[in-house]
Design a protein around this motif. Structure first.
Motif, PDB file in Angstrom:
ATOM      1  N   VAL A  96       1.942  40.043 -27.710  1.00  0.00           N
ATOM      2  CA  VAL A  96       2.177  38.991 -28.698  1.00  0.00           C
ATOM      3  C   VAL A  96       2.895  37.851 -27.990  1.00  0.00           C
ATOM      4  O   VAL A  96       3.419  38.026 -26.885  1.00  0.00           O
ATOM      5  N   ALA A  97       2.946  36.680 -28.630  1.00  0.00           N
ATOM      6  CA  ALA A  97       3.590  35.511 -28.013  1.00  0.00           C
ATOM      7  C   ALA A  97       5.101  35.670 -28.108  1.00  0.00           C
ATOM      8  O   ALA A  97       5.798  34.963 -28.857  1.00  0.00           O
ATOM      9  N   LEU A  98       5.624  36.589 -27.326  1.00  0.00           N
ATOM     10  CA  LEU A  98       7.013  37.003 -27.458  1.00  0.00           C
ATOM     11  C   LEU A  98       8.001  35.887 -27.150  1.00  0.00           C
ATOM     12  O   LEU A  98       9.063  35.789 -27.783  1.00  0.00           O
ATOM     13  N   THR A  99       7.684  35.023 -26.190  1.00  0.00           N
ATOM     14  CA  THR A  99       8.603  33.931 -25.875  1.00  0.00           C
ATOM     15  C   THR A  99       8.744  32.988 -27.061  1.00  0.00           C
ATOM     16  O   THR A  99       9.844  32.526 -27.375  1.00  0.00           O
ATOM     17  N   ASP A 100       7.641  32.687 -27.719  1.00  0.00           N
ATOM     18  CA  ASP A 100       7.705  31.864 -28.932  1.00  0.00           C
ATOM     19  C   ASP A 100       8.546  32.549 -30.006  1.00  0.00           C
ATOM     20  O   ASP A 100       9.377  31.910 -30.662  1.00  0.00           O
ATOM     21  N   ILE A 101       8.310  33.829 -30.212  1.00  0.00           N
ATOM     22  CA  ILE A 101       9.042  34.559 -31.246  1.00  0.00           C
ATOM     23  C   ILE A 101      10.540  34.545 -30.947  1.00  0.00           C
ATOM     24  O   ILE A 101      11.373  34.256 -31.822  1.00  0.00           O
ATOM     25  N   LEU A 102      10.896  34.859 -29.707  1.00  0.00           N
ATOM     26  CA  LEU A 102      12.310  34.885 -29.338  1.00  0.00           C
ATOM     27  C   LEU A 102      12.943  33.505 -29.446  1.00  0.00           C
ATOM     28  O   LEU A 102      14.103  33.367 -29.862  1.00  0.00           O
ATOM     29  N   THR A 103      12.183  32.470 -29.097  1.00  0.00           N
ATOM     30  CA  THR A 103      12.712  31.115 -29.226  1.00  0.00           C
ATOM     31  C   THR A 103      12.964  30.782 -30.685  1.00  0.00           C
ATOM     32  O   THR A 103      13.988  30.167 -31.030  1.00  0.00           O
TER      33      THR A 103
END
Length: 410
Positions: A176-183
Motif C-alpha cells: 500500500v502507499a505507506l509513505t502517503d498514509i504515514l504522512t
C-alpha cells in the motif's frame, strides 16, 4: 457530529492520498471538512479505478474504491480556482476555518492568494498544513514527490523484499502507499499539536510536512541500526534484523508467522516444538545469541514447523502465550472473528443511492465516538449547502455563481 473535534472546521485543499488521509481522520473525529474540488473533474482519485462503486441498479458510478477509501465524512464543494470569484469564495471559507490542509507544489497556492502568509493576515488563528514531497526548504523542495519514489529514495525499499541472491531477491515496495498514509497520520498529529498550542497562544501556525522526512523518520530501528553501527541494513525477506525467531515459516499446509519477542517465549516455543534443549543451548539462550547464530537456528525451526498444520501450531502456541499468526488474504482478514467483533467492515448510505462499503476508524473514544459512517461525497454534492450555511449566500447569489461557471453543484 459527536466526535472530539466537532467544534472545528477544516478547509481541505488536498487531493490523492496523504492530505485526504489526514482530513478523513479529522472528519472521523467530528470536524466539518469542506473539500474543494475542480468542477467536472474533482480529486484525481475519483477516476482511479476499477473498481468503481455500483449504484442501486448495479451500474458503475464515478466513485472509485480508491476515492472512497480516503474521503468519508467530508463535504464536497466544486469551485473553479482559476476564476477570481472562485478564489474569493475559497478565501472567505478560509477566514471562517480553523484548519487548512493542502498538498499543492511548493508555492502553488501563492498565485491564488491562498498561501499561508496571505491567509495568516486575515485569519491569524488558522492552522495551515502543507504536504509536499520534500518540504518547503532544501535543494529538492520544488520537486514533485510520489509515494513509490519516496519509498525508494527514503530507504524503505532497501530493507523490503527478499534478500539479494535469493529467488525473487531485490528491492520491493510495500503493498500500500505507506509513505502517503504515514504522512497523513503525522500531519494529523501535527495539527492536533498546533490546536493544543493555540489554546494557550490564540495563534495558528504553518506546519511543513514532507513525504521524504516522514519516510526517513519511519525507518525506526532500521535507521538507528545504521546510525549506531555505521553499517546499512539489508533486505532480509520476512526475517527481522534484531529479533530471532521473528519471521514467516512454512507449515504442513501453509505458512505461520512466529514472532518471539523474548527469551521466555522462546523457551515455551521450544517446549511445544519438542526441542526444549534449544532454549538452554549457549548458542540460542538469549536473543543476542540467536541473532548472532540465526544461520544455524532458523533451519532447525523451519524443519520443526513443517511437521504440523498452521491451525495446530496456532492453537498450541497461543495457549502457551507465544505470539504467532496466519498470513491472511484481505478477504480472510474481514472474516476473522476479531474483525467481525470489532465491526471493521462498515456500510454507508451513498448519495448515488448505493450502499458504500468502508473500513472503520481504529479510533475508539469512550465519550465522543467517531463519525466514520458518513459516505464520501459525490463531486459538488455540498456546494450549495456550504455557500449558504458557511458564507451566507442567497439562492440568487449561488445561482449566479453557477451560471458563471465559478461553482458547480452535484
Amino acid at each position: 457530529m459527536t466526535g472530539p473535534l466537532s467544534h472545528l472546521r477544516v478547509l481541505d485543499l488536498s487531493r490523492v492520498l496523504a492530505g485526504p488521509w489526514s482530513t478523513q481522520a479529522l472528519a472521523d473525529m467530528g470536524a466539518e471538512v469542506i473539500k474543494i474540488e475542480r468542477p467536472g473533474a474533482g480529486d484525481d482519485t475519483r477516476g482511479w479505478g476499477p473498481p468503481f462503486l455500483k449504484d442501486a441498479d448495479g451500474n458503475e458510478t464515478r466513485e472509485s474504491a480508491y476515492f472512497l477509501s480516503a474521503n468519508r465524512g467530508k463535504k464536497s464543494v466544486a469551485v473553479d480556482l482559476s476564476r477570481e470569484e472562485g478564489r474569493r469564495l475559497v478565501l472567505e471559507i478560509a477566514k471562517r476555518s480553523d484548519i487548512l490542509v493542502e498538498n499543492y507544489k511548493l508555492g502553488g497556492l501563492k498565485k491564488y492568494g491562498l498561501d499561508y502568509d496571505s491567509l495568516k493576515a486575515v485569519n491569524p488563528r488558522l492552522i495551515y498544513c502543507s504536504i509536499t514531497g520534500f518540504g518547503q526548504t532544501g535543494p529538492y523542495a520544488a520537486r514533485a514527490g510520489y509515494d513509490f519514489m519516496i519509498q525508494g529514495m527514503g530507504g524503505l525499499m532497501s530493507v523490503t523484499g527478499e534478500a539479494d541472491g535469493r529467488p525473487g531477491g531485490g528491492p520491493q515496495k510495500v503493498g500500500v502507499a505507506l509513505t502517503d498514509i504515514l504522512t497523513g497520520l503525522y500531519a494529523t498529529i501535527g495539527i492536533l499539536g498546533a490546536l493544543a498550542e493555540r489554546e494557550r497562544s490564540g495563534e495558528g501556525q504553518h506546519i511543513d510536512m514532507a513525504l521524504f522526512d516522514v519516510q526517513v523518520a519511519a525507518l525506526a530501528n532500521q535507521s538507528l541500526n545504521y546510525l549506531v553501527s555505521g553499517t546499512a541494513p539489508v533486505r532480509l525477506g520476512n526475517a527481522h534484523p534484531n529479533i530471532v525467531p521473528y519471521q514467516a515459516f512454512e507449515t504442513a499446509d501453509g505458512h505461520l508467522i512466529l514472532a518471539v519477542g523474548n527469551d521466555g517465549q522462546f523457551a515455551r516455543f521450544c517446549e511445544i516444538a519438542g526441542r526444549p534443549e534449544l532454549a538452554t543451548d549457549p548458542l540460542y539462550v538469549s536473543n543476542q545469541a540467536r541473532v548472532a547464530n540465526r544461520d544455524t537456528l532458523v533451519p532447525q525451526i523451519a524443519e520443526m514447523l513443517t511437521k504440523r498444520t498452521t491451525a495446530d501450531w496456532i492453537a498450541a502456541l497461543e495457549t502457551a502465550g507465544v505470539p504467532c499468526g496466519p498470513i491472511n488474504t484481505i478477504a480472510e482478514v474481514f472474516q476473522e472473528p476479531q474483525a467481525l467483533a470489532r465491526g471493521l467492515a462498515t456500510q454507508m448510505a451513498h448519495a448515488s443511492g448505493a450502499t458504500a462499503p468502508g473500513v472503520a476508524s481504529p479510533l475508539r473514544f469512550s465519550r465522543t465516538p467517531v463519525n466514520d459512517k458518513v459516505a464520501p461525497p459525490m463531486l459538488g454534492q455540498h456546494t450549495r449547502q456550504v455557500l449558504a450555511e458557511v458564507l451566507g449566500l442567497s439562492e440568487t447569489e449561488i445561482g449566479a455563481h453557477e451560471a458563471e461557471g465559478t461553482v458547480a453543484a452535484g
